[in-house]
Enzyme design. Structure first.
Site, PDB file in Angstrom:
ATOM      1  N   LYS A 141      58.685  74.979  15.927  1.00 46.54           N
ATOM      2  CA  LYS A 141      59.293  75.077  17.044  1.00 46.54           C
ATOM      3  C   LYS A 141      59.858  73.268  16.545  1.00 46.54           C
ATOM      4  CE  LYS A 141      58.868  78.310  20.711  1.00 46.54           C
ATOM      5  NZ  LYS A 141      57.819  78.328  20.455  1.00 46.54           N
ATOM      6  N   ARG A 142      58.851  72.233  16.200  1.00 39.43           N
ATOM      7  CA  ARG A 142      58.384  71.233  15.898  1.00 39.43           C
ATOM      8  C   ARG A 142      59.754  70.180  14.922  1.00 39.43           C
ATOM      9  NH1 ARG A 142      54.314  69.217  11.925  1.00 39.43           N
ATOM     10  NH2 ARG A 142      54.150  71.762  12.253  1.00 39.43           N
TER      11      ARG A 142
END
Ligand code: GLU
Ligand code: ZN
Length: 316
Positions: free
Chosen positions: A248-249
């Site tokens: 997700k980063r």
């Protein structure tokens, strides 16, 4: 007839890295006119969710992939969902136990942590198990208590030729004696995958490089169970521009998010094929159109870094 598979774990939505592997596994089999199997690897009860399993099938179809056998279409090796195959894993363990290939281990996590001198295991798996329980046998008394089962690594190196990375040799006992059944009753990944690859007649395994060091353990299990060993090919991972695994980063990296953001599936498969090294330019091409371009020997050996330029490329 060759048989290949894609074996996702329903612990999240498919991301670009999963799509990369799935596409290449599919192309390898379609190129040879083989049978492509989809197997849902959901034995990790804590992390698997049925919603993810459904979403994975949907996302793979959106990508333009299909399968001849799988959870939704059935087939001669059904069921294609690991949580419905537990009796097969249990029988395999019985056979390995009878042949003295397993031993019960009662070490606690805390005990193992305390062994500071343990040599390091493979990859990111932490220290190798130092074999403290190697001499134990499964007595009736022990059966009443909590124990895990470990596979006794033989004292010989394991070699194989990887379809992408070439000749591989792992030293004797690499990674240590590994768990095939946890004390809470969960079967180990290595065991389930090996039993299923054999039962489903898989001749060609193509998967991510993160599993390269699992291959010797699976080969040993297959041999111990008297099954043939498939050919293996591992493909590089897709990393974020910080060199870490996609997450997700790194912004939108799941197929869902990309689809919702307007990415066209043919553009995506064209980009994946270009990143893999089998397509000179990232032309928008459906998986079907990529079949004649597939060549195992053309696949790159270094990780793909998903940077801003690659992200822009997805939008054309
Ligand atoms: N289920 C495993 C995963 O999603 C892959 C198993 C395999 O391809 O051998 O990481
Ligand atoms: Zn132990």
């Amino acid at each position: 007839m060759i048989r290949g598979r894609y074996a996702p774990s329903p612990t999240g939505y498919l991301h670009l890295g999963n799509a990369f592997t799935a596409l290449l596994a599919w192309l390898q089999i379609r190129r040879e006119g083989g049978v492509f199997v989809l197997r849902m690897e959901d034995i990790d009860r804590d992390r698997s969710r049925p919603e993810y399993a459904d979403a994975i099938l949907e996302d793979l179809r959106w990508l333009g992939l299909d399968w001849d056998e799988g959870p939704d279409v059935g087939g001669p090796c059904a069921p294609y969902v690991q949580s419905e195959r537990l009796s097969r894993y249990e029988s395999a363990l019985d056979r390995l136990l009878e042949e003295g290939r397993l031993y019960p281990c009662t070490c606690t996590r805390a005990q193992l942590k305390a062994i500071a001198s343990a040599p390091h295991g493979l990859g990111s798996e932490g220290p190798a198990y130092p074999g403290l329980c190697r001499g134990r046998t499964l007595t009736d008394e022990l059966r009443q208590s909590r124990y895990s089962l470990r596979f006794r690594m033989p004292d010989e190196p394991v070699s194989f030729r990887d379809g992408v990375f070439g000749e591989q040799t792992f030293p004797a006992g690499a990674g240590g004696d590994f768990v095939v059944k946890r004390s809470d009753g969960l079967f180990g990944y290595q065991l389930a995958v090996s039993v299923d690859d054999a039962a489903m007649g898989i001749t060609d395994v193509l998967r991510g490089e993160d599993l390269l060091d699992s291959t010797p353990r699976q080969m040993l299990l297959l041999r111990a169970l008297g099954h043939p060993v498939p050919r293996y090919a591992h493909v590089p991972l897709i990393l974020g521009d910080d060199g870490k695994r996609l997450s997700k980063r790194h912004g939108s990296v799941t197929l869902r998010e990309l689809r919702q953001a307007g990415v066209d599936s043919r553009r995506l498969t064209g980009c994946l094929a270009h990143w893999a090294g089998i397509l000179e330019e990232p032309e928008p091409l459906a998986p079907q159109d990529l079949i004649p371009r597939f060549q195992l020997s053309a696949i790159r050996k270094t990780p793909v870094v998903f940077d801003d330029a690659k992200r822009r490329g997805l939008f054309g």
